[in-house]
Scaffold this active site. Structure first.
Site, PDB file in Angstrom:
ATOM      1  N   SER A   1     -58.716   9.596   8.166  1.00 43.51           N
ATOM      2  CA  SER A   1     -58.998  10.487   7.258  1.00 43.51           C
ATOM      3  C   SER A   1     -58.803  11.918   7.700  1.00 43.51           C
ATOM      4  O   SER A   1     -57.596  12.167   8.140  1.00 43.51           O
ATOM      5  CB  SER A   1     -60.396  10.486   6.711  1.00 43.51           C
ATOM      6  OG  SER A   1     -60.579  11.142   5.429  1.00 43.51           O
TER       7      SER A   1
ATOM      8  N   ASP B   1     -54.742   5.161  -1.691  1.00 45.03           N
ATOM      9  CA  ASP B   1     -55.945   5.834  -1.058  1.00 45.03           C
ATOM     10  C   ASP B   1     -56.845   6.196  -2.138  1.00 45.03           C
ATOM     11  O   ASP B   1     -56.616   7.179  -2.619  1.00 45.03           O
ATOM     12  CB  ASP B   1     -55.389   7.059  -0.185  1.00 45.03           C
ATOM     13  CG  ASP B   1     -56.361   7.514   0.852  1.00 45.03           C
ATOM     14  OD1 ASP B   1     -56.406   6.973   1.872  1.00 45.03           O
ATOM     15  OD2 ASP B   1     -56.989   8.520   0.246  1.00 45.03           O
TER      16      ASP B   1
ATOM     17  N   HIS C   1     -59.794   3.398   1.932  1.00 40.58           N
ATOM     18  CA  HIS C   1     -59.669   4.654   2.616  1.00 40.58           C
ATOM     19  C   HIS C   1     -60.068   4.584   4.093  1.00 40.58           C
ATOM     20  O   HIS C   1     -61.228   4.246   4.188  1.00 40.58           O
ATOM     21  CB  HIS C   1     -60.346   5.875   2.002  1.00 40.58           C
ATOM     22  CG  HIS C   1     -60.369   7.013   2.579  1.00 40.58           C
ATOM     23  ND1 HIS C   1     -59.002   7.747   2.775  1.00 40.58           N
ATOM     24  CD2 HIS C   1     -61.296   7.916   3.132  1.00 40.58           C
ATOM     25  CE1 HIS C   1     -59.264   8.860   3.430  1.00 40.58           C
ATOM     26  NE2 HIS C   1     -60.494   9.102   3.680  1.00 40.58           N
TER      27      HIS C   1
END
Length: 411
Positions: A191, A289, A357
């Protein structure tokens, strides 16, 4: 009466035996992976960087930065894997002050022991290529992907935007612990940490021996400079504020900012920074995502009446128009990676069609019996093949909903 009691006792014993057999069968079918995760979860203690103040490295609230290190062994004793922790960003004083009172901005509020799984696991059956490396989790306590360098104070509040200094302090702390003699190294992250991998990849190489094999991996860090469903540049303006507030611009790639003089903050986006990265790079990302779907493509400001709420929670609930919008987002992501896909000889890709994610730190998605696959290859296998140059790895999945290996667990 005695006969009835005996029958009940026999029934109870039979049921107990059946339950025991069922448990044993479940464990056998579950495989060692499940037993390992239940009984031998790897917990790694936090290391605070005591000399960080001398380097000007502080978390948002002024606390000491930290990392978690689990030592390598055997053939991996001189190999290193560094994993940037993720956790979003803050783009104004109010949100950064709030962040400073949480685990995202202070080591005071962080768990002192972290679970190492997925790419950080020390089990060969769960992490076949990196299990015996030195594995480090870099704790995220600034708010700009380890890239800021500024201080805010107004008499009552004090905030340290020292992500760049934190990065440097961690590296300098690890060099004498063996990183300085690394034979192989992989800089990775998830991330906002995956974005940090883009930002620091070239710099990481400079710290290591010239004959070391150094590569970088971004997991869910390819954040797009994409318009939202109302055609507003919500993410671009947000990032511009992050870069301005936290003094990030001077730490962005100079070649990139020189080519984007009018909008240097764009170099915070991987799609613009990527072509200036000379170190071998691997991009692991979902084409759908979840973070980008919820915060870039359909932020709450673009959907005040919640027309997308059901679709956000479950892709199967999306109407045809919404699905078309998602397919356009996927196309834009693949286009943004187009030159890298076509011309990068040392680069790797794994772009699947799962609504996910971060997929490298979870054992379920990294490497297990039912992990997501593209062309029958797990993420761990794809990354390992690329790192060790076993074969070219540039995998792009077919569009949703064709992939039956996805978990699609939307947080």
């Amino acid at each position: 009466m005695l006969k009835l009691k005996r029958e009940r006792m026999a029934t109870t014993t039979t049921n107990a035996n059946a339950l025991l057999v069922a448990i044993i069968l479940a464990l056998l079918m579950c495989s060692p992976r499940c037993i390992y995760s239940a009984e031998r979860r790897l917990l790694v203690n936090m290391t605070l960087i005591r000399n960080a103040p001398a380097l000007g490295a502080f978390c948002l609230d002024g606390s000491l930065p930290a990392y978690h290190l689990h030592r390598g062994f055997g053939a991996g004793a001189r190999n290193w894997l560094l994993q940037f922790e993720g956790g979003g960003w803050c783009n104004d004083i109010e949100s950064c002050l709030e962040r400073a009172k949480s685990r995202r901005g202070s080591t005071r509020y962080m768990t002192k022991w972290e679970v190492f799984s997925g790419i950080l696991s020390n089990n060969a059956s769960l992490n076949p290529d990196f299990y015996n490396w030195n594995r480090v989790k870099l704790r995220y306590c600034d708010g700009a992907s380890f890239a800021g360098d500024a201080v805010f104070k107004n008499g009552t509040s004090l905030l340290y935007f020292r992500g760049q200094k934190i990065w440097e302090a961690i590296i300098l702390d690890l060099l004498p612990k063996g990183l300085g003699q690394a034979r192989k190294a992989l800089l990775s992250g998830c991330s906002a940490g995956g974005l940090a991998s883009f930002l620091h990849c070239n710099n990481f190489t400079k710290y290591l021996p010239s004959n070391a094999s150094v590569k970088c991996l971004s997991d869910a860090g390819f954040f797009l400079d994409e318009r939202d469903i109302t055609s507003n540049h919500t993410m671009r303006y947000f990032i511009k504020d992050v870069v301005s507030l936290q003094g990030v611009e001077k730490n962005l790639d100079e070649n990139c900012t020189a080519s984007s003089l009018d909008f240097p903050e764009l170099c915070f986006f991987p799609q613009y920074a990527l072509k200036f990265i000379t170190t071998p790079f691997f991009i692991l990302n979902s084409a759908y995502d979840v973070y980008q779907f919820h915060h870039i493509l359909v932020p709450s400001s673009a959907d005040p009446h919640g027309h997308w709420n059901r679709c956000k929670l479950n892709p199967a609930a999306c109407n045809p128009e919404q699905l078309n919008t998602l397919q356009e987002f996927r196309r834009d992501m693949i286009v943004a990676m187009g030159l890298f896909y076509k011309y990068s000889r040392r680069g790797g890709l794994f772009i699947n069609s799962c609504f996910a994610h971060c997929q490298s730190e979870s054992q379920d998605t990294w490497f297990s019996a039912d992990s997501p696959r593209v062309h029958d290859k797990t993420i761990a296998e794809a990354v390992g093949d690329w790192y060790f140059s076993r074969r070219i790895t540039k995998e792009i999945d077919c569009p949703y909903p064709c992939d039956t290996t996805c978990h699609n667990l939307i947080p």
